[in-house]
Design an enzyme around this catalytic site. Structure first.
Site, PDB file in Angstrom:
ATOM      1  CB  SER A  98      63.125  34.528 -60.633  1.00 11.19           C
ATOM      2  OG  SER A  98      62.260  34.580 -59.529  1.00 11.19           O
ATOM      3  CG  ASN A 129      52.857  26.845 -53.825  1.00 17.23           C
ATOM      4  OD1 ASN A 129      53.221  27.276 -54.919  1.00 17.23           O
ATOM      5  ND2 ASN A 129      52.160  27.583 -52.975  1.00 17.23           N
ATOM      6  CG  HIS A 170      52.282  31.709 -50.114  1.00 15.41           C
ATOM      7  ND1 HIS A 170      51.389  32.047 -51.117  1.00 15.41           N
ATOM      8  CD2 HIS A 170      52.038  32.543 -49.080  1.00 15.41           C
ATOM      9  CE1 HIS A 170      50.633  33.051 -50.685  1.00 15.41           C
ATOM     10  NE2 HIS A 170      51.000  33.368 -49.459  1.00 15.41           N
ATOM     11  CG  LEU A 207      44.955  29.439 -52.007  1.00 16.62           C
ATOM     12  CD1 LEU A 207      45.519  28.857 -53.292  1.00 16.62           C
ATOM     13  CD2 LEU A 207      44.171  30.715 -52.290  1.00 16.62           C
ATOM     14  CG  ASP A 208      48.480  30.150 -50.700  1.00 12.87           C
ATOM     15  OD1 ASP A 208      49.137  29.506 -51.537  1.00 12.87           O
ATOM     16  OD2 ASP A 208      47.946  31.242 -50.965  1.00 12.87           O
TER      17      ASP A 208
HETATM   18  C1  GAR Z   1      57.200  34.107 -56.358  1.00 13.32           C
HETATM   19  O1  GAR Z   1      57.380  35.194 -55.487  1.00 13.32           O
HETATM   20  C2  GAR Z   1      56.351  33.041 -55.699  1.00 13.32           C
HETATM   21  O2  GAR Z   1      56.584  32.931 -54.317  1.00 13.32           O
HETATM   22  C3  GAR Z   1      54.962  33.547 -55.973  1.00 13.32           C
HETATM   23  O3  GAR Z   1      55.023  34.025 -57.290  1.00 13.32           O
HETATM   24  C4  GAR Z   1      56.346  34.497 -57.554  1.00 13.32           C
HETATM   25  C5  GAR Z   1      56.821  33.837 -58.821  1.00 13.32           C
HETATM   26  O4  GAR Z   1      58.026  34.376 -59.237  1.00 13.32           O
HETATM   27  N1  GAR Z   1      53.990  32.521 -55.822  1.00 13.32           N
HETATM   28  C6  GAR Z   1      52.773  32.725 -55.338  1.00 13.32           C
HETATM   29  O5  GAR Z   1      52.362  33.809 -55.011  1.00 13.32           O
HETATM   30  C7  GAR Z   1      51.920  31.473 -55.245  1.00 13.32           C
HETATM   31  N2  GAR Z   1      50.793  31.701 -54.406  1.00 13.32           N
HETATM   32  P1  GAR Z   1      58.935  33.621 -60.291  1.00 13.32           P
HETATM   33  O6  GAR Z   1      58.042  33.337 -61.498  1.00 13.32           O
HETATM   34  O7  GAR Z   1      60.005  34.623 -60.633  1.00 13.32           O
HETATM   35  O8  GAR Z   1      59.468  32.386 -59.660  1.00 13.32           O
END
Ligand code: GAR
Length: 213
Positions: free
Chosen positions: A13, A103, A105, A140-141
């Site tokens: 998304s 990234n 987060h 990380l993060d």
């Molecule tokens: C999002 O909420 C993003 O912030 C998170 O994964 C989801 C991906 O959604 N990322 C993490 O947690 C990275 N550490 P999407 O595939 O619909 O963009």
């Protein structure tokens, strides 16, 4: 015009939000470590080349990272955008893309690094939660913060309702951060902080629960 490559693992998304923002840049490719990632179909619908580098085919993190960077480098991107890319990257990989790897987060970093951020925010009883776009460093993060959005945590929120509120803000701030990068407006200071050229000052405060009027 700058060229970006977007890495995903799932639904995509944030990828879609970046594509729909119609930014002045070229999305050269979308690369997933998951062959079944929903975002691959989204990329194809937008006519963007896709690649899969399946981490299961690599016993070592280092060989996966090498295979991944080989795919990325074909497209010579100015910026690599992690959009829900759920693999931990080696220091060698991160170093290769230093200053051009970002990234998103789903928390207000440095709070709630790692997984299950919404569940942990609810358990901690924080009243504000949100999301962060940051440059990636080996830890990380962590890494220089570009932009954050905060949302209120409501009484009765579930992990899902809070995640949805945060995700809506992710879709606003991530295209913004990518645009700033592509306009050469982001600078990382020697102290590891991000400054934004021609930034507008933020104003007001988000108070949660709201003050009694
Ligand atoms: C999002 O909420 C993003 O912030 C998170 O994964 C989801 C991906 O959604 N990322 C993490 O947690 C990275 N550490 P999407 O595939 O619909 O963009």
């Amino acid at each position: 015009m700058k060229t970006i490559v977007i890495l995903i693992s799932g639904r995509g998304s944030n990828l879609l939000a970046i594509l729909e923002a119609r930014l002045p840049l070229t999305v050269a490719a979308v690369i997933s470590n998951e062959p079944q990632a929903g975002g691959l179909a989204t990329a194809k619908q937008h006519g963007i080349p896709t690649r899969v580098v399946d981490h299961r085919l690599h016993r070592e993190r280092s060989t996966f990272d090498e295979a991944l960077s080989a795919e990325i480098d074909v497209f010579k991107p100015d910026l690599v955008v992690l959009a829900g890319f759920m693999r931990i990257l080696s220091a060698a990989f991160v170093g290769r893309y230093r200053g051009r790897l970002i990234n998103i987060h789903p928390s207000l970093l440095p709070a709630f690094t790692g997984l299950h951020t919404h569940r942990r925010a609810l358990a901690a009883g924080v009243k504000l939660h949100g999301c962060t776009v940051h440059f990636v460093t080996p830890e990380l993060d962590h890494g220089p913060i570009v932009i954050q959005a905060a949302v209120p945590v409501m009484e009765g929120d579930s992990e899902q309702s809070l995640a949805a509120r945060v995700l809506a803000e992710e879709h606003r701030v991530y295209p913004q951060a990518v645009r700033w990068f592509c306009e050469d407006r982001l600078n990382i200071t020697p102290q590891g902080l991000v400054t934004l050229k021609a930034a507008q000052a933020a104003s007001g405060a988000l108070v949660s629960p709201p003050r009694d009027s």
